[in-house]
Design a protein around this motif. Structure first.
Motif, PDB file in Angstrom:
ATOM      1  N   PHE A 151      28.537  43.603  64.653  1.00  0.00           N
ATOM      2  CA  PHE A 151      29.014  44.745  63.876  1.00  0.00           C
ATOM      3  C   PHE A 151      30.399  45.190  64.357  1.00  0.00           C
ATOM      4  O   PHE A 151      31.259  45.578  63.561  1.00  0.00           O
ATOM      5  N   PHE A 158      20.906  47.233  58.882  1.00  0.00           N
ATOM      6  CA  PHE A 158      21.538  47.419  57.576  1.00  0.00           C
ATOM      7  C   PHE A 158      23.049  47.542  57.715  1.00  0.00           C
ATOM      8  O   PHE A 158      23.812  46.965  56.914  1.00  0.00           O
ATOM      9  N   ALA A 159      23.500  48.294  58.723  1.00  0.00           N
ATOM     10  CA  ALA A 159      24.939  48.403  58.966  1.00  0.00           C
ATOM     11  C   ALA A 159      25.542  47.037  59.285  1.00  0.00           C
ATOM     12  O   ALA A 159      26.663  46.728  58.877  1.00  0.00           O
ATOM     13  N   LEU A 160      24.777  46.207  59.997  1.00  0.00           N
ATOM     14  CA  LEU A 160      25.240  44.852  60.307  1.00  0.00           C
ATOM     15  C   LEU A 160      25.376  44.029  59.026  1.00  0.00           C
ATOM     16  O   LEU A 160      26.341  43.269  58.861  1.00  0.00           O
ATOM     17  N   LEU A 217      18.205  50.703  60.432  1.00  0.00           N
ATOM     18  CA  LEU A 217      19.473  51.250  59.963  1.00  0.00           C
ATOM     19  C   LEU A 217      20.651  50.509  60.592  1.00  0.00           C
ATOM     20  O   LEU A 217      21.669  50.253  59.938  1.00  0.00           O
ATOM     21  N   MET A 218      20.506  50.129  61.863  1.00  0.00           N
ATOM     22  CA  MET A 218      21.572  49.383  62.526  1.00  0.00           C
ATOM     23  C   MET A 218      21.683  47.984  61.941  1.00  0.00           C
ATOM     24  O   MET A 218      22.786  47.458  61.765  1.00  0.00           O
ATOM     25  N   GLY A 249      29.907  51.169  67.516  1.00  0.00           N
ATOM     26  CA  GLY A 249      28.570  50.746  67.105  1.00  0.00           C
ATOM     27  C   GLY A 249      27.497  51.236  68.064  1.00  0.00           C
ATOM     28  O   GLY A 249      26.418  51.668  67.644  1.00  0.00           O
ATOM     29  N   LEU A 263      27.032  54.874  67.511  1.00  0.00           N
ATOM     30  CA  LEU A 263      26.326  55.088  66.247  1.00  0.00           C
ATOM     31  C   LEU A 263      24.829  54.906  66.421  1.00  0.00           C
ATOM     32  O   LEU A 263      24.028  55.717  65.930  1.00  0.00           O
ATOM     33  N   LEU A 301      26.111  45.063  56.135  1.00  0.00           N
ATOM     34  CA  LEU A 301      27.278  45.509  55.377  1.00  0.00           C
ATOM     35  C   LEU A 301      28.542  44.762  55.791  1.00  0.00           C
ATOM     36  O   LEU A 301      29.477  44.629  54.997  1.00  0.00           O
ATOM     37  N   THR A 302      28.574  44.268  57.030  1.00  0.00           N
ATOM     38  CA  THR A 302      29.773  43.564  57.486  1.00  0.00           C
ATOM     39  C   THR A 302      29.945  42.217  56.799  1.00  0.00           C
ATOM     40  O   THR A 302      31.017  41.614  56.892  1.00  0.00           O
ATOM     41  N   LEU A 351      34.738  46.935  56.869  1.00  0.00           N
ATOM     42  CA  LEU A 351      33.578  46.569  57.673  1.00  0.00           C
ATOM     43  C   LEU A 351      33.493  45.075  57.950  1.00  0.00           C
ATOM     44  O   LEU A 351      32.775  44.655  58.855  1.00  0.00           O
TER      45      LEU A 351
END
Length: 331
Positions: free
Chosen positions: A233, A280-282, A277-278, A244, A247, A284-285, A315
């Motif tokens: 991330f 999911f953020a990954l 959630l983390m 990250g 976050l 997005l990259t 991202l």
């Protein structure tokens, strides 16, 4: 003092071991070595670091033991992949499982045992500053070490000649070798350095953040996988990786804050919510380059589409070109 300041200070405290481990894995992967043993290494280092500190009464020896264990496990990954030409992924996964099981088995005698713990170290004069004092300067030494590690890693990677060599080894090892750079030796060095930082971070959980070893309920298992996710991330960049880690720690804090307000939701759901959630953020990259995302965005109004594309592009990350690839130096 507002409660939110103490809450954010707690977030910084909780993120400190993560920060150190992410920087360690960033160094390793920047050199081209994927160390998937991180989760097992952190667990084994957490247990062994606490055990050594209990037996010797020395926190310094406990952290040293944790760093040595992390370095040795990384050395095994490096030797298996760089010298024996085996899969980094396979070896790392086996070591992750082995380290976890060894930690639980060997750590049984130390479960619930009281031991030494790192205390807060307020910095004179600075600790009395409004807002910044309680937020930054009344912390544990581990927090100061974590923040310093991020700054030094950024300077080393992007502002020094050895950092340029590191990036070259991770991006174009043949070109580095042609210029007389010992690619394999440098990869070994950064893999071991990264493993030592991961092991130090593992010991920080039991010697500082958690204050002891509780076996499977210590709350450390799984953190190593989050370290790997945050490294990706963060785009293999120390500052973005630090964001990250903060976050993830903030998400954990929010889940605790929300528990009294959401009695209908089981506490277990909120406790594990930061993990998906983390992830999911990954995800997005990597969404910005997919065709279906561009198709979906094309249906939005022009202003919204541009904003969404700008966010996704911000991202997006690209791994080191030679990450996980074996390079054979020709004699």
């Amino acid at each position: 003092m507002p409660e939110w300041i103490f809450g954010l200070a707690g977030v910084l405290t909780a993120s400190a071991p993560l920060l150190i481990a992410v920087i360690g894995e960033t160094f390793s992967e920047r050199a081209g070595v994927v160390n998937l043993s991180v989760n097992g290494a952190m667990l084994l280092a957490a247990m062994a670091g606490f055990a050594v500190a209990v037996q010797t009464g020395s926190l310094e020896l406990g952290f040293f033991a944790g760093a040595i264990i992390g370095a040795l496990m990384a050395l095994v990954v490096a030797f298996a992949s760089l010298t024996l030409r085996q899969s980094q992924v396979a070896v790392g996964l086996v070591l992750a499982l082995l380290g976890r099981d060894l930690a639980y088995f060997l750590g049984n005698p130390f479960m619930g045992v009281p031991g030494p713990r790192v205390g807060a170290l307020p910095i004179p004069f600075l600790k009395d500053l409004p807002i910044l004092g309680p937020l930054l300067f009344q912390q544990s030494p581990i927090v100061y070490i974590a923040l310093l590690t991020v700054v030094l890693a950024w300077i080393w990677i992007f502002q020094t000649r050895p950092g340029l060599v590191l990036r070259c080894v991770g991006e174009r090892p043949p070109a580095a070798f042609v210029r007389g750079i010992p690619v394999t030796r440098i990869r070994y060095g950064y893999a071991v350095l990264g493993g030592a930082l991961v092991g130090f971070a593992g010991a920080a959980y039991t010697l500082d953040l958690k204050g002891g070893w509780q076996g499977p309920i210590s709350g450390i298992d799984g953190i190593g996988w989050i370290v790997l996710a945050i490294t990706i991330f963060g785009g293999w960049h120390p500052v973005r990786g630090a964001f990250g880690a903060l976050l993830f720690a903030w998400l954990q804090w929010v889940s605790l804050v929300l528990q009294p307000s959401l009695p209908g939701i089981p506490s277990q759901v909120l406790n594990v919510a930061p993990f998906p959630l983390m992830i999911f953020a990954l995800l997005l990259t990597n969404l910005g380059n997919t065709e279906w995302v561009h198709t979906a965005l094309s249906r939005l109004p022009e202003s919204s589409r541009r904003l969404a594309l700008r966010i996704l592009r911000g991202l997006q990350v690209s791994p080191p070109a030679a990450l996980g690839m074996v390079f054979e130096e020709e004699s």
